[in-house]
Motif scaffolding. Sequence first.
Motif, PDB file in Angstrom:
ATOM      1  N   GLU A  52       0.831  -1.215   0.000  1.00 31.45           N
ATOM      2  CA  GLU A  52       0.000   0.000   0.000  1.00 31.45           C
ATOM      3  C   GLU A  52       0.860   1.257   0.000  1.00 31.45           C
ATOM      4  O   GLU A  52       0.500   2.256  -0.633  1.00 31.45           O
ATOM      5  N   ALA A  53       2.000   1.219   0.667  1.00 34.86           N
ATOM      6  CA  ALA A  53       2.914   2.365   0.641  1.00 34.86           C
ATOM      7  C   ALA A  53       3.457   2.585  -0.767  1.00 34.86           C
ATOM      8  O   ALA A  53       3.627   3.729  -1.207  1.00 34.86           O
ATOM      9  N   GLN A  54       3.703   1.491  -1.494  1.00 39.33           N
ATOM     10  CA  GLN A  54       4.164   1.620  -2.882  1.00 39.33           C
ATOM     11  C   GLN A  54       3.077   2.235  -3.759  1.00 39.33           C
ATOM     12  O   GLN A  54       3.367   3.084  -4.612  1.00 39.33           O
ATOM     13  N   VAL A  55       1.838   1.821  -3.560  1.00 38.10           N
ATOM     14  CA  VAL A  55       0.723   2.390  -4.324  1.00 38.10           C
ATOM     15  C   VAL A  55       0.661   3.896  -4.086  1.00 38.10           C
ATOM     16  O   VAL A  55       0.548   4.684  -5.042  1.00 38.10           O
ATOM     17  N   VAL A  56       0.766   4.304  -2.847  1.00 39.46           N
ATOM     18  CA  VAL A  56       0.705   5.731  -2.505  1.00 39.46           C
ATOM     19  C   VAL A  56       1.874   6.484  -3.127  1.00 39.46           C
ATOM     20  O   VAL A  56       1.704   7.575  -3.679  1.00 39.46           O
ATOM     21  N   ARG A  57       3.069   5.889  -3.064  1.00 43.60           N
ATOM     22  CA  ARG A  57       4.255   6.551  -3.629  1.00 43.60           C
ATOM     23  C   ARG A  57       4.091   6.793  -5.129  1.00 43.60           C
ATOM     24  O   ARG A  57       4.357   7.890  -5.628  1.00 43.60           O
ATOM     25  N   VAL A  58       3.643   5.786  -5.872  1.00 38.91           N
ATOM     26  CA  VAL A  58       3.479   5.933  -7.323  1.00 38.91           C
ATOM     27  C   VAL A  58       2.350   6.916  -7.626  1.00 38.91           C
ATOM     28  O   VAL A  58       2.481   7.784  -8.502  1.00 38.91           O
ATOM     29  N   ARG A  59       1.250   6.800  -6.889  1.00 39.64           N
ATOM     30  CA  ARG A  59       0.133   7.726  -7.102  1.00 39.64           C
ATOM     31  C   ARG A  59       0.590   9.167  -6.908  1.00 39.64           C
ATOM     32  O   ARG A  59       0.293  10.050  -7.724  1.00 39.64           O
ATOM     33  N   ASP A  60       1.346   9.411  -5.837  1.00 35.49           N
ATOM     34  CA  ASP A  60       1.813  10.765  -5.562  1.00 35.49           C
ATOM     35  C   ASP A  60       2.790  11.254  -6.630  1.00 35.49           C
ATOM     36  O   ASP A  60       2.779  12.432  -7.003  1.00 35.49           O
ATOM     37  N   ARG A  61       3.621  10.344  -7.153  1.00 33.09           N
ATOM     38  CA  ARG A  61       4.561  10.719  -8.211  1.00 33.09           C
ATOM     39  C   ARG A  61       3.804  11.106  -9.488  1.00 33.09           C
ATOM     40  O   ARG A  61       4.134  12.102 -10.142  1.00 33.09           O
ATOM     41  N   VAL A  62       2.754  10.354  -9.831  1.00 34.72           N
ATOM     42  CA  VAL A  62       1.952  10.670 -11.017  1.00 34.72           C
ATOM     43  C   VAL A  62       1.217  11.996 -10.807  1.00 34.72           C
ATOM     44  O   VAL A  62       1.172  12.838 -11.705  1.00 34.72           O
ATOM     45  N   HIS A  63       0.669  12.194  -9.612  1.00 36.81           N
ATOM     46  CA  HIS A  63      -0.023  13.458  -9.335  1.00 36.81           C
ATOM     47  C   HIS A  63       0.934  14.640  -9.455  1.00 36.81           C
ATOM     48  O   HIS A  63       0.562  15.686 -10.009  1.00 36.81           O
ATOM     49  N   GLY A  70       3.250  22.051 -12.583  1.00 43.28           N
ATOM     50  CA  GLY A  70       4.431  21.356 -13.094  1.00 43.28           C
ATOM     51  C   GLY A  70       4.905  21.912 -14.431  1.00 43.28           C
ATOM     52  O   GLY A  70       4.150  22.505 -15.197  1.00 43.28           O
ATOM     53  N   ASP A  71       6.185  21.718 -14.706  1.00 38.38           N
ATOM     54  CA  ASP A  71       6.797  22.167 -15.952  1.00 38.38           C
ATOM     55  C   ASP A  71       6.439  21.179 -17.063  1.00 38.38           C
ATOM     56  O   ASP A  71       6.716  19.980 -16.951  1.00 38.38           O
ATOM     57  N   ASP A  78       6.998   8.274 -21.528  1.00 36.95           N
ATOM     58  CA  ASP A  78       7.711   7.055 -21.115  1.00 36.95           C
ATOM     59  C   ASP A  78       7.719   6.905 -19.597  1.00 36.95           C
ATOM     60  O   ASP A  78       7.499   5.810 -19.075  1.00 36.95           O
ATOM     61  N   LYS A  79       7.967   8.009 -18.888  1.00 34.06           N
ATOM     62  CA  LYS A  79       7.954   7.947 -17.415  1.00 34.06           C
ATOM     63  C   LYS A  79       6.557   7.592 -16.905  1.00 34.06           C
ATOM     64  O   LYS A  79       6.411   6.803 -15.981  1.00 34.06           O
ATOM     65  N   LEU A  80       5.540   8.185 -17.530  1.00 33.68           N
ATOM     66  CA  LEU A  80       4.171   7.901 -17.099  1.00 33.68           C
ATOM     67  C   LEU A  80       3.779   6.455 -17.418  1.00 33.68           C
ATOM     68  O   LEU A  80       3.088   5.808 -16.630  1.00 33.68           O
ATOM     69  N   ARG A  81       4.242   5.920 -18.555  1.00 30.57           N
ATOM     70  CA  ARG A  81       3.983   4.507 -18.870  1.00 30.57           C
ATOM     71  C   ARG A  81       4.639   3.599 -17.832  1.00 30.57           C
ATOM     72  O   ARG A  81       4.046   2.639 -17.362  1.00 30.57           O
ATOM     73  N   PHE A  82       5.880   3.926 -17.501  1.00 34.44           N
ATOM     74  CA  PHE A  82       6.581   3.136 -16.489  1.00 34.44           C
ATOM     75  C   PHE A  82       5.849   3.227 -15.147  1.00 34.44           C
ATOM     76  O   PHE A  82       5.670   2.215 -14.468  1.00 34.44           O
ATOM     77  N   ASP A  83       5.414   4.424 -14.781  1.00 32.84           N
ATOM     78  CA  ASP A  83       4.665   4.581 -13.529  1.00 32.84           C
ATOM     79  C   ASP A  83       3.354   3.808 -13.571  1.00 32.84           C
ATOM     80  O   ASP A  83       2.933   3.232 -12.568  1.00 32.84           O
ATOM     81  N   TRP A  86       4.253   0.249 -12.921  1.00 35.41           N
ATOM     82  CA  TRP A  86       4.622   0.115 -11.509  1.00 35.41           C
ATOM     83  C   TRP A  86       3.370   0.138 -10.645  1.00 35.41           C
ATOM     84  O   TRP A  86       3.226  -0.652  -9.718  1.00 35.41           O
ATOM     85  N   LEU A  87       2.455   1.052 -10.962  1.00 34.79           N
ATOM     86  CA  LEU A  87       1.206   1.145 -10.218  1.00 34.79           C
ATOM     87  C   LEU A  87       0.381  -0.130 -10.377  1.00 34.79           C
ATOM     88  O   LEU A  87      -0.195  -0.640  -9.410  1.00 34.79           O
TER      89      LEU A  87
END
Length: 146
Positions: A52-63, A70-71, A78-83, A86-87
């Motif tokens: 569950e901590a991993q789910v939160v980490r990836v969710r927060d990174r995507v957000h 954001g810039d 590619d980063k979003l596909r990888f995320d 991972w999610l």
Amino acid sequence: MSTGHRPSTMDDHLTAVFAASLAELYEAAMSPDVSPALTRGLELRSFLALAEAQVVRVRDRVHAAMSPEGDLGDLSADKLRFDAQWLDAALDARDSYRAALGELLRTMPPTRLRRPVPVAQARLATTGPTAVPAPPRAGTARARHP
């Protein structure tokens, strides 16, 4: 943060089944006569908390990546596909651990944890109450011959 201190979505169910707080459950797990259900339950709970901590980490990174502030130059498909991959993996793990823990709690219902017994009660349990023998019933006593 250790998984013992990290919350999980199954904590309430786990504490309800074992009728004890998480702190009491982890303390009981240190006992030499710990039940296999408690050991497995806490192990699955730790795996679930980590997933569950991993789910939160990836969710927060995507957000953060998709934030209006954001810039746009940092945005990468590619980063979003990888995320997203991972999610997906983190959600699969979370769902599997939740299912395994739920099944364990359904199929191996543990007994309630032993609570400390006050000394007076413990003595009473081991020695029993002081009993006065009942008088013999009429007609059942035999006379003794010397």
